[in-house]
Design a protein around this motif. Structure first.
Motif, short mmCIF file in Angstrom:
data_model
loop_
_atom_site.label_atom_id
_atom_site.label_comp_id
_atom_site.label_asym_id
_atom_site.label_seq_id
_atom_site.Cartn_x
_atom_site.Cartn_y
_atom_site.Cartn_z
N TRP A 10 8.91 13.26 15.76
CA TRP A 10 7.64 12.67 15.65
C TRP A 10 6.90 12.37 14.17
N ALA A 11 7.37 13.65 13.62
CA ALA A 11 7.06 13.54 12.11
C ALA A 11 7.81 12.36 11.46
N MET A 12 9.09 12.18 11.74
CA MET A 12 9.88 11.02 11.02
C MET A 12 9.30 9.65 11.34
N LEU A 13 8.97 9.60 12.76
CA LEU A 13 8.59 8.34 13.16
C LEU A 13 7.20 7.90 12.66
N LEU A 14 6.20 9.12 12.30
CA LEU A 14 5.15 8.70 11.67
C LEU A 14 5.18 8.39 10.35
N VAL A 15 6.16 9.03 9.37
CA VAL A 15 6.51 8.74 8.10
C VAL A 15 7.03 7.31 8.13
N ILE A 16 7.91 6.88 9.06
CA ILE A 16 8.26 5.51 9.07
C ILE A 16 7.43 4.39 9.27
N ALA A 17 6.63 4.68 10.38
CA ALA A 17 5.60 3.78 10.54
C ALA A 17 4.17 3.77 9.47
N ALA A 18 4.08 4.91 8.78
CA ALA A 18 3.10 4.73 7.60
C ALA A 18 3.76 3.77 6.44
N SER A 19 5.10 3.84 6.38
CA SER A 19 5.77 3.18 5.18
C SER A 19 5.73 1.60 5.46
N MET A 20 5.77 1.29 6.99
CA MET A 20 5.67 -0.12 7.24
C MET A 20 4.02 -0.78 7.59
N THR A 21 3.21 -0.17 7.23
CA THR A 21 1.73 -0.37 7.46
C THR A 21 0.86 -0.10 6.12
N GLY A 22 1.64 -0.04 5.20
CA GLY A 22 0.90 -0.17 3.99
C GLY A 22 1.02 0.84 2.84
N CYS A 23 1.55 2.01 3.30
CA CYS A 23 1.92 3.27 2.46
C CYS A 23 3.07 3.19 1.52
N ARG A 24 3.87 2.30 2.01
CA ARG A 24 5.16 1.78 1.25
C ARG A 24 4.76 1.24 -0.24
N PRO A 25 5.94 1.69 -1.26
CA PRO A 25 5.39 1.17 -2.24
C PRO A 25 5.25 -0.63 -2.39
N ARG A 26 4.26 -1.15 -3.26
CA ARG A 26 4.30 -2.55 -3.33
C ARG A 26 5.55 -3.26 -3.92
N GLU A 27 5.85 -4.42 -3.19
CA GLU A 27 7.09 -5.12 -3.43
C GLU A 27 6.95 -5.43 -4.81
N GLU A 28 8.29 -5.45 -5.32
CA GLU A 28 8.38 -5.92 -6.76
C GLU A 28 7.98 -7.47 -7.21
N GLY A 29 7.27 -7.57 -8.03
CA GLY A 29 6.51 -8.63 -8.47
C GLY A 29 5.24 -8.95 -7.99
N SER A 30 4.69 -8.16 -6.90
CA SER A 30 3.39 -8.35 -6.33
C SER A 30 2.35 -8.22 -7.53
N PHE A 31 1.26 -8.78 -7.37
CA PHE A 31 0.24 -8.96 -8.34
C PHE A 31 -1.18 -8.79 -7.55
N PRO A 32 -1.96 -7.69 -8.02
CA PRO A 32 -1.65 -6.68 -9.01
C PRO A 32 -1.29 -5.55 -8.32
N SER A 33 -0.43 -4.70 -8.90
CA SER A 33 0.20 -3.75 -8.37
C SER A 33 -0.08 -2.21 -9.50
N ARG A 34 -1.12 -2.49 -10.31
CA ARG A 34 -1.57 -1.32 -11.15
C ARG A 34 -2.95 -1.66 -11.85
N THR A 35 -3.48 -0.79 -12.64
CA THR A 35 -4.57 -0.93 -12.99
C THR A 35 -5.05 -2.10 -13.89
N ILE A 36 -5.90 -2.74 -13.55
CA ILE A 36 -6.62 -3.90 -14.40
C ILE A 36 -7.60 -3.37 -15.26
N THR A 37 -7.55 -3.71 -16.78
CA THR A 37 -8.41 -3.27 -17.72
C THR A 37 -9.26 -4.57 -18.14
N ILE A 38 -10.45 -4.37 -18.10
CA ILE A 38 -11.32 -5.17 -18.82
C ILE A 38 -11.80 -4.81 -20.26
N ILE A 39 -11.34 -5.58 -21.32
CA ILE A 39 -11.73 -5.21 -22.85
C ILE A 39 -13.12 -5.74 -22.99
#
Length: 438
Positions: A10-39
């Motif tokens: 069950w723990a493994m299934l939860l990890v897999i489900a979580a990764s498929m519903t938004g906890c996975r790292p953002r896809e390469e090239g998606s924007f924004p994926s890190r902090t935006i700074t306003i000067i």
């Protein structure tokens, strides 16, 4: 043992489900994926700092990443503007551009101009408010200007520093009214207002926010706002256009990107900040702080900035303020050229008069001496005409007359020479040397 095995599954299934519903790292090239700074070029604590931090907080949910504000004060905001213009064009650095972007290059204090940014949207605009003490002898702007016309430089106008937007606003007003104030610079708008309250100056041109509390308490009187419509917070105060003054000048701020940000990222940033700007909590906070919100995006924003820059350049040129080379002033180089022309003419005359005896020299003839004298007269006329007619007209007339004096070209050739020379010199000084000519 069986329970532990199923628990592990069950723990493994939860990890897999979580990764498929938004906890996975953002896809390469998606924007924004890190902090935006306003000067934020201004220092912490002011209106600009308050607005950018509130906007950053409002925008964070829209982008799904942290949005932070980094102040870069110094050099009349030149430090922050320069930093933002040269940031990496990846969309993670946004600059809060301010009115000085359209002022500093004309003062020679910064090479950064509006052309160095991809302008996203204006966020706020505070027109200048012409304010006097409540017990002053000027109940209206018309009476103030009539007094200023009758007594040049007798009325002391406080501002936030030489070349500041509030100084330029006061100069624009006096030019529109055919009057002349005695301008008194302070280290900021707040000290200028305090000087007005203390009776050390007679009038100030600053943001309505700077005088709002004192106007509401009855200590100060706002005569007008230098724009095209009335301020909603002061509906009884006429705007400049109503009073016959076609002025629209004040402090503004907006968002901009360094040149080269991909269009897709630019559009995401624009849409995210637009949504953040429209949130009720943000707008309510800005209203409480006296910030006049004024969203303007795309081409209209670019045109607004260009118009402000053109207006500021013209005012600064007429003021004769240029700090590039020790505040030499806008008449320095034209005057220098005229002096060199006079010197050259005198040298020619002297050389010809000193020519060998018995030698038939043209300068010894009445015609030669007359031409040399006329060239010197033309140069002196150029110096006298320059402050009145401006460089383009004065120089064009000077060259036209000088070429015609030679009698060796046709009239249309003289017109071409005069146009090319005057426009070339004007462009050279204004765009290459950074010295706006009158």
């Amino acid at each position: 043992m069986v329970d532990l095995r199923w628990a592990g599954i069950w723990a493994m299934l939860l990890v897999i489900a979580a990764s498929m519903t938004g906890c996975r790292p953002r896809e390469e090239g998606s924007f924004p994926s890190r902090t935006i700074t306003i000067i934020c070029p201004p220092a912490p604590g002011g209106v600009s700092d308050t607005l950018t931090r509130a906007l950053a907080a409002s925008a964070q949910p829209e982008f799904g990443v942290p949005v932070v504000v980094e102040n870069k004060p110094g050099g009349a905001n030149a430090v922050g503007l320069n930093y933002g213009a040269h940031a990496a064009p990846d969309g993670y650095t946004v600059t809060y551009v301010v009115a000085e972007l359209a002022i500093l290059p004309h003062l020679g204090l910064s090479p950064i101009s509006p052309n160095d940014f991809d302008l996203l949207a204006r966020t706020n605009y505070n027109p200048a408010a012409v304010t006097v003490r409540a017990d002053s002898r000027w109940p209206t702007l018309q009476q103030l200007m009539a007094d200023a016309r009758a007594h040049p430089e007798a009325i002391r106008a406080g501002n936030s520093g030489t070349g500041s937007i509030w100084h330029l606003a006061a100069v624009a007003l006096q030019e529109a009214g055919g009057a002349k104030f005695k301008h008194v610079p302070f280290s900021g708008a707040a000290p200028a207002v305090q000087a007005l309250l203390g009776g050390h100056v007679d009038v100030v041109c600053v943001s309505p926010t700077e005088v709002q509390a004192h106007v509401e308490s009855g200590k100060l009187r706002m005569l007008t706002v230098l724009t095209i419509r009335r301020d909603p917070l002061f509906p009884d105060v006429p705007c400049a256009r109503e009073l016959g003054y076609p002025l629209d000048i004040g402090a503004w701020g907006g968002l901009a990107l360094p040149k080269g940000v991909p269009m897709e990222r630019r559009q995401k940033l624009l849409e995210g900040f637009r949504k953040a700007f429209g949130k009720r909590e943000f707008r309510q906070l800005m209203e409480e702080r006296g910030v006049r919100l004024a969203w303007l995006e795309g081409e209209p924003f670019r045109q607004f900035v260009e118009a402000q820059s053109t207006l500021n350049r013209q005012i600064i040129a007429r003021m004769g303020v240029n700090l590039t080379r020790g505040d030499v002033g806008h008449l320095y180089f034209p005057g220098l050229l005229a002096v060199l022309a006079v010197g050259l003419a005198m040298a020619i005359v002297g050389a010809r008069l000193a020519g060998g005896r018995g030698e038939q020299v043209e300068a010894h003839t009445p015609v030669g001496r007359r031409q040399s004298a006329m060239m010197s007269t033309l140069a002196l006329a150029f110096i006298a005409l320059l402050p009145v007619a401006g460089f383009l007209a004065a120089s064009a007339l000077f060259v036209l007359a000088a070429v015609a004096l030679t009698g060796r070209v046709r009239w249309w050739q003289a017109v071409v020479y005069a146009s090319v020379v005057s426009l070339s010199v004007w462009w050279l000084f204004g765009n290459i040397l950074g010295v706006p000519l009158p």
